[in-house]
Design a protein around this motif. Structure first.
Motif, mmCIF file in Angstrom:
data_model
loop_
_atom_site.group_PDB
_atom_site.id
_atom_site.type_symbol
_atom_site.label_atom_id
_atom_site.label_comp_id
_atom_site.label_asym_id
_atom_site.label_seq_id
_atom_site.Cartn_x
_atom_site.Cartn_y
_atom_site.Cartn_z
ATOM 1 N N SER A 110 122.783 27.023 68.103
ATOM 2 C CA SER A 110 122.351 28.417 68.247
ATOM 3 C C SER A 110 121.033 28.455 69.011
ATOM 4 O O SER A 110 120.416 27.425 69.270
ATOM 5 C CB SER A 110 122.186 29.077 66.874
ATOM 6 O OG SER A 110 121.113 28.479 66.170
ATOM 7 N N GLU A 111 120.627 29.659 69.371
ATOM 8 C CA GLU A 111 119.368 29.825 70.095
ATOM 9 C C GLU A 111 118.416 30.663 69.272
ATOM 10 O O GLU A 111 118.803 31.656 68.670
ATOM 11 C CB GLU A 111 119.642 30.515 71.435
ATOM 12 C CG GLU A 111 119.001 29.770 72.571
ATOM 13 C CD GLU A 111 119.217 30.424 73.920
ATOM 14 O OE1 GLU A 111 119.022 31.642 74.053
ATOM 15 O OE2 GLU A 111 119.565 29.683 74.840
ATOM 16 N N LEU A 112 117.164 30.250 69.230
ATOM 17 C CA LEU A 112 116.134 30.971 68.495
ATOM 18 C C LEU A 112 115.123 31.504 69.508
ATOM 19 O O LEU A 112 114.604 30.739 70.319
ATOM 20 C CB LEU A 112 115.444 30.023 67.502
ATOM 21 C CG LEU A 112 114.359 30.614 66.620
ATOM 22 C CD1 LEU A 112 114.961 31.633 65.646
ATOM 23 C CD2 LEU A 112 113.671 29.498 65.836
ATOM 24 N N PRO A 113 114.858 32.832 69.497
ATOM 25 C CA PRO A 113 113.880 33.350 70.442
ATOM 26 C C PRO A 113 112.457 33.004 70.010
ATOM 27 O O PRO A 113 112.124 33.037 68.825
ATOM 28 C CB PRO A 113 114.105 34.864 70.413
ATOM 29 C CG PRO A 113 114.739 35.131 69.082
ATOM 30 C CD PRO A 113 115.468 33.881 68.684
ATOM 31 N N GLY A 114 111.652 32.648 70.989
ATOM 32 C CA GLY A 114 110.234 32.365 70.743
ATOM 33 C C GLY A 114 109.400 33.074 71.789
ATOM 34 O O GLY A 114 109.819 33.224 72.939
ATOM 35 N N VAL A 115 108.215 33.526 71.393
ATOM 36 C CA VAL A 115 107.313 34.219 72.306
ATOM 37 C C VAL A 115 106.219 33.242 72.738
ATOM 38 O O VAL A 115 105.572 32.618 71.891
ATOM 39 C CB VAL A 115 106.665 35.455 71.624
ATOM 40 C CG1 VAL A 115 105.701 36.148 72.570
ATOM 41 C CG2 VAL A 115 107.736 36.417 71.131
ATOM 42 N N ILE A 116 106.028 33.115 74.039
ATOM 43 C CA ILE A 116 104.946 32.277 74.563
ATOM 44 C C ILE A 116 103.629 33.014 74.300
ATOM 45 O O ILE A 116 103.427 34.124 74.795
ATOM 46 C CB ILE A 116 105.112 32.007 76.082
ATOM 47 C CG1 ILE A 116 106.491 31.419 76.397
ATOM 48 C CG2 ILE A 116 103.974 31.128 76.597
ATOM 49 C CD1 ILE A 116 106.799 30.094 75.771
ATOM 50 N N ARG A 117 102.762 32.416 73.490
ATOM 51 C CA ARG A 117 101.476 33.054 73.160
ATOM 52 C C ARG A 117 100.362 32.576 74.069
ATOM 53 O O ARG A 117 99.466 33.338 74.414
ATOM 54 C CB ARG A 117 101.105 32.807 71.697
ATOM 55 C CG ARG A 117 102.013 33.494 70.704
ATOM 56 C CD ARG A 117 101.864 35.011 70.789
ATOM 57 N NE ARG A 117 102.770 35.670 69.852
ATOM 58 C CZ ARG A 117 103.256 36.864 70.039
ATOM 59 N NH1 ARG A 117 102.955 37.576 71.095
ATOM 60 N NH2 ARG A 117 104.066 37.391 69.154
ATOM 61 N N SER A 118 100.389 31.284 74.445
ATOM 62 C CA SER A 118 99.346 30.780 75.359
ATOM 63 C C SER A 118 99.771 29.431 75.923
ATOM 64 O O SER A 118 100.642 28.757 75.366
ATOM 65 C CB SER A 118 98.000 30.644 74.622
ATOM 66 O OG SER A 118 98.087 29.650 73.623
ATOM 67 N N THR A 119 99.154 29.078 77.034
ATOM 68 C CA THR A 119 99.333 27.754 77.619
ATOM 69 C C THR A 119 97.945 27.205 77.917
ATOM 70 O O THR A 119 97.084 27.924 78.421
ATOM 71 C CB THR A 119 100.165 27.807 78.919
ATOM 72 O OG1 THR A 119 99.511 28.680 79.837
ATOM 73 C CG2 THR A 119 101.571 28.305 78.677
ATOM 74 N N ALA A 120 97.738 25.966 77.535
ATOM 75 C CA ALA A 120 96.450 25.309 77.795
ATOM 76 C C ALA A 120 96.725 23.838 78.059
ATOM 77 O O ALA A 120 97.170 23.112 77.164
ATOM 78 C CB ALA A 120 95.511 25.480 76.604
ATOM 79 N N GLY A 121 96.503 23.425 79.298
ATOM 80 C CA GLY A 121 96.762 22.035 79.656
ATOM 81 C C GLY A 121 98.213 21.680 79.411
ATOM 82 O O GLY A 121 99.121 22.319 79.935
ATOM 83 N N HIS A 122 98.441 20.667 78.566
ATOM 84 C CA HIS A 122 99.807 20.216 78.281
ATOM 85 C C HIS A 122 100.392 20.885 77.036
ATOM 86 O O HIS A 122 101.480 20.546 76.602
ATOM 87 C CB HIS A 122 99.841 18.691 78.102
ATOM 88 C CG HIS A 122 99.539 17.956 79.365
ATOM 89 N ND1 HIS A 122 100.420 17.919 80.423
ATOM 90 C CD2 HIS A 122 98.447 17.255 79.754
ATOM 91 C CE1 HIS A 122 99.885 17.217 81.411
ATOM 92 N NE2 HIS A 122 98.686 16.808 81.028
ATOM 93 N N SER A 123 99.664 21.835 76.443
ATOM 94 C CA SER A 123 100.129 22.465 75.208
ATOM 95 C C SER A 123 100.546 23.919 75.454
ATOM 96 O O SER A 123 99.835 24.692 76.082
ATOM 97 C CB SER A 123 99.011 22.424 74.162
ATOM 98 O OG SER A 123 99.447 23.016 72.966
ATOM 99 N N VAL A 124 101.719 24.257 74.937
ATOM 100 C CA VAL A 124 102.231 25.623 75.015
ATOM 101 C C VAL A 124 102.380 26.120 73.579
ATOM 102 O O VAL A 124 103.032 25.470 72.755
ATOM 103 C CB VAL A 124 103.601 25.671 75.738
ATOM 104 C CG1 VAL A 124 104.142 27.096 75.785
ATOM 105 C CG2 VAL A 124 103.494 25.086 77.138
ATOM 106 N N THR A 125 101.751 27.255 73.260
ATOM 107 C CA THR A 125 101.866 27.821 71.922
ATOM 108 C C THR A 125 103.032 28.793 71.908
ATOM 109 O O THR A 125 103.074 29.737 72.701
ATOM 110 C CB THR A 125 100.558 28.544 71.525
ATOM 111 O OG1 THR A 125 99.477 27.611 71.626
ATOM 112 C CG2 THR A 125 100.634 29.073 70.104
ATOM 113 N N VAL A 126 104.002 28.519 71.001
ATOM 114 C CA VAL A 126 105.214 29.329 70.895
ATOM 115 C C VAL A 126 105.269 29.926 69.489
ATOM 116 O O VAL A 126 105.122 29.217 68.497
ATOM 117 C CB VAL A 126 106.488 28.488 71.163
ATOM 118 C CG1 VAL A 126 107.730 29.366 71.108
ATOM 119 C CG2 VAL A 126 106.390 27.772 72.500
ATOM 120 N N ASP A 127 105.486 31.239 69.435
ATOM 121 C CA ASP A 127 105.546 31.973 68.170
ATOM 122 C C ASP A 127 107.000 32.318 67.890
ATOM 123 O O ASP A 127 107.629 33.064 68.636
ATOM 124 C CB ASP A 127 104.689 33.238 68.304
ATOM 125 C CG ASP A 127 104.571 34.036 67.023
ATOM 126 O OD1 ASP A 127 105.331 33.757 66.077
ATOM 127 O OD2 ASP A 127 103.729 34.947 66.991
#
Length: 147
Positions: A110-127
């Protein structure tokens, strides 16, 4: 009992128009945009139990707006649903913008939706919280048919 007298109960099949709005009046979702009413059966999981409770007792032609607090609508944001994902997990060159919603494949396919909250360098914050978590909702309905 004719359809026009039918009252919504536990197993009713309903056709309705609805609008979901935030308290400031901004529209979140609406069946009216494409003039395609929703069809559902009470208890089928289309709506959460708290949204369904609003419909019990309504009948054809009824128009009503309900205020549903955040806890009863989509819940409060859970900090455990925010993940820091390595940039390498995304397609090379894929543009990631704050606020964009992406589907993430789950082990069961299945697929779970996630919201991109921020990107910094090699890290992506997903909510992975529901986008409306923490929001009070106005549920505005018009009942078209009940059977």
């Amino acid at each position: 009992m004719s359809e026009s007298q039918q009252v919504i109960g536990d197993k009713s099949e309903i056709i309705l128009h609805f609008d979901l709005k935030l308290n400031d009046g901004s529209a979140v979702d609406s069946t009216r945009v494409n003039n395609k009413p929703a069809k559902m059966i009470m208890g089928d999981g289309s709506l959460t139990p708290n949204f369904e409770k609003c419909l019990i007792g309504l009948k054809v032609g009824d128009k009503k707006a309900f205020s549903i607090n955040a806890n009863d609508a989509f819940g409060m944001p859970n900090p455990d649903n925010i993940y820091h994902v390595d940039r390498s997990k995304f397609a090379a060159g894929e543009e990631l913008k704050e606020g964009m919603i992406m589907g993430f494949a789950q082990p069961d396919g299945s697929e779970l939706p996630g919201v991109i909250r921020s990107t910094a360098g090699h890290s992506v914050t997903v909510d992975f919280n529901h986008p409306l978590a923490g929001q009070d909702i106005i549920f505005d309905v018009e009942i078209i048919s009940v059977s």
